[in-house]
Motif scaffolding. Structure first.
Motif, PDB file in Angstrom:
ATOM      1  N   GLU A  20       0.876  -0.964   0.062  1.00 39.87           N
ATOM      2  CA  GLU A  20       0.056  -0.159  -0.001  1.00 39.87           C
ATOM      3  C   GLU A  20       0.893   1.105  -0.005  1.00 39.87           C
ATOM      4  OE1 GLU A  20      -2.134  -0.792   3.406  1.00 39.87           O
ATOM      5  OE2 GLU A  20      -3.308  -2.404   2.608  1.00 39.87           O
ATOM      6  N   TRP A 231      -5.547  -4.318  -4.605  1.00 47.23           N
ATOM      7  CA  TRP A 231      -4.245  -3.354  -4.775  1.00 47.23           C
ATOM      8  C   TRP A 231      -4.286  -2.891  -6.012  1.00 47.23           C
ATOM      9  CZ3 TRP A 231      -0.429  -7.765  -3.065  1.00 47.23           C
ATOM     10  CH2 TRP A 231      -0.619  -7.637  -1.454  1.00 47.23           C
ATOM     11  N   SER A 234      -7.038  -0.080  -5.891  1.00 46.71           N
ATOM     12  CA  SER A 234      -6.658   0.940  -5.074  1.00 46.71           C
ATOM     13  C   SER A 234      -5.586   1.946  -5.981  1.00 46.71           C
ATOM     14  CB  SER A 234      -6.129   0.544  -3.876  1.00 46.71           C
ATOM     15  OG  SER A 234      -5.636   1.616  -3.156  1.00 46.71           O
ATOM     16  N   GLU A 237      -7.171   3.805  -8.876  1.00 49.94           N
ATOM     17  CA  GLU A 237      -8.128   4.879  -8.346  1.00 49.94           C
ATOM     18  C   GLU A 237      -7.124   6.132  -7.783  1.00 49.94           C
ATOM     19  OE1 GLU A 237     -11.212   6.206  -4.671  1.00 49.94           O
ATOM     20  OE2 GLU A 237     -10.696   4.244  -5.047  1.00 49.94           O
TER      21      GLU A 237
END
Length: 535
Positions: A20, A231, A234, A237
């Motif tokens: 992340e 992932w 995310s 985006e």
């Protein structure tokens, strides 16, 4: 990469948090581990400790075996380290000297060598990046007119590869520390002003390489198909790309028999992910309009763990099988990076994700499955699963007739037998597609070698009524694997297959061994297809 079982405070690693954080760095929400800045042209005869008058700056000297700096003196090098033996220029080796930090570039590539001229710069940068803790000025090992690579690559390509290595190495050294301030600030790497654009490109690419490494290295219980898909969503985006995720129900409804067959034995259900970015003038970012096929579609093999299924691997062969998603990790990282850089190109990453286990419901040797294309696939060996997984994704990749389709996969050990651990295999039907990928790999510093897509072996996989996933022969399997994939690519579609089973991993099963191989080649290929990114 070196193993990192814990962060610097001794806490247990959180691999998901690392991924992340890497996504946040790539998107620009967290800082890169290095910065680049302009410096006056520095030569080997310059010994200024303070280049711009405000920050003490050490020197990063790159050396060939026949070009050694004077290592006499008190041995106080970068950070006052001990005096080491004389630098011999060996590739990737480091020395501290009175002049600064010396890193070896190895011998220049010989004429006709398959090694890209920029590969040593990438390797040297990765090695040096792991110990940078202060500002450095890069001292090029020449007079500013020829970088010594003997093939006309030039300073731009060399410095871009160097900064990619430095950034990826520095990121690896800071695992577990991404969310904390760097002690003393983020180090600056100073290069001549004319090379700043190349340095920035290289540093941006390093974030993608680091992301691909982390996704590949994450334990299979962390990097499940659902987690990798999350992932991807995310990351898309964050950078303004679009992401579509098909779960098991959608795969069944869409006829993705190959993906479902590979994941049938696992409780972790498979996924198919499509990430899109369209930076062409008049486009709306991730949304590619009808009638506007992509410039490049990359299909990445995403087996998040491969036990071999019912054709079970030996325990030793299973130990590093988290690496079997390296192709998907590289494809995802490259497309997200292009979106983050607002590259003027239309690209897609297609990631078929599955865990190949021998649990209840697993596909049996001898089963016949219907692929997305409608072609039947006879599964004779469930450990030859990668090609079955890729078949469905290739069908989708070719549906819109993109300019070029590339698949990237850790597919066969015989590619390693043929080419060794360092060189990836390329197979393609036509010379133009092969030339485009090979040229991109040369600029990227990632060695590829073309193998023949020998039609004489097609009968080993094509039965007429079905395509079988095992050739029933012990030799030529890198070729027969590509011939299997060829059956799912229309004859008119430009396509290249990359088997990166060798260069995608270094070290043993406990190491953070993923290299991110393929990321830079994909970035260079997209740049050639679409033009330079916006600045």
């Amino acid at each position: 990469m070196t193993p990192h079982p814990a962060d610097r405070d001794g806490a247990v690693r959180d691999h998901a948090a690392e991924v992340e954080a890497a996504l946040a760095v790539l998107a620009g929400d967290l800082p890169l581990p290095l910065r680049v800045a302009a410096a006056d042209q520095v030569t080997d005869d310059d010994h200024d400790d303070d280049v711009d008058g405000d920050t003490p700056t050490a020197r990063l000297l790159l050396r060939r075996p026949d070009h050694q700096p004077d290592h006499r003196g008190d041995g106080a090098g970068l950070g006052g380290g001990p005096r080491w033996p004389a630098p011999d220029g060996s590739l990737g080796r480091l020395w501290t000297t009175a002049e600064g930090l010396v890193v070896g570039l190895g011998a220049p590539p010989s004429g006709g060598s398959e090694a890209p001229a920029t590969e040593p710069w990438l390797v040297a940068g990765d090695a040096a990046g792991r110990c940078l803790d202060r500002d450095v000025v890069v001292v090029l090992p020449h007079d500013g007119t020829d970088d010594g690579t003997d093939d006309g690559t030039g300073d731009d390509a060399a410095v871009e590869a160097l900064l990619c290595g430095l950034g990826a190495g520095a990121a690896a050294a800071r695992l577990g520390l991404e969310r904390r301030p760097a002690p003393g600030g983020v180090p600056r790497v100073r290069v001549p002003e004319a090379l700043l654009p190349a340095a920035r490109r290289g540093l941006a690419a390093s974030a993608a390489v680091h992301l691909a490494r982390l996704v590949t290295c994450a334990p299979p219980g962390v990097a499940t198909p659902a987690a990798v898909a999350a992932w991807a969503r995310s990351g898309a985006e964050a950078v303004g790309a679009t992401c579509e995720v098909l779960d098991a129900d959608a795969l069944r409804a869409g006829g993705y028999g190959g993906v479902l067959a590979v994941g049938a034995g696992s409780a972790a259900e498979p996924r198919l992910v499509r990430v899109r970015w369209d930076g062409r003038p008049g486009s709306s970012g991730g949304a590619s309009g009808p009638g506007a096929p992509a410039d490049l579609v990359v299909v990445g093999k995403g087996v998040t763990f491969d036990s071999g299924g019912l054709s079970l691997k030996s325990p030793a062969a299973m130990q590093d099988m988290r690496s079997d998603c390296a192709g998907a990790a590289a494809a995802l990282a490259a497309v997200l990076s292009l979106a983050a850089q607002r590259a003027p190109v239309a690209v897609e990453a297609l990631l078929p994700l599955a865990e190949n286990l021998p649990g209840p419901g697993a596909t049996r040797p001898g089963d016949v499955v219907r692929s997305r294309s409608g072609r039947l696939v006879q599964v004779l060996d469930t450990d030859f699963e990668g090609r079955v997984l890729l078949a469905d994704a290739l069908t989708d990749a070719c549906a819109s007739r993109p300019r070029l389709v590339v698949d990237l996969a850790t597919l066969t050990y015989q590619a390693v037998v043929a080419l060794g651990q360092d060189v990836g295999a390329l197979l393609a039907r036509d010379g133009s597609a092969a030339a485009a990928v090979l040229d991109a790999a040369r600029r990227a510093g990632e060695p590829l070698w073309r193998l023949p897509l020998a039609d004489r072996y097609r009968g080993q996989v094509d039965l007429g009524w079905a395509v079988r996933n095992h050739p029933l022969a012990d030799s030529g399997r890198a070729i027969t694997a590509a011939l299997f994939l060829d059956a799912f690519v229309p004859p008119e579609q430009p396509w290249a297959h990359l088997d990166v089973a060798g260069p995608s991993w270094r070290g043993d099963a406990s190491a953070d061994g993923a290299t991110g191989f393929g990321v830079r080649t994909l970035l260079e290929l997209a740049r050639a297809l679409g033009g330079p990114p916006e600045r």
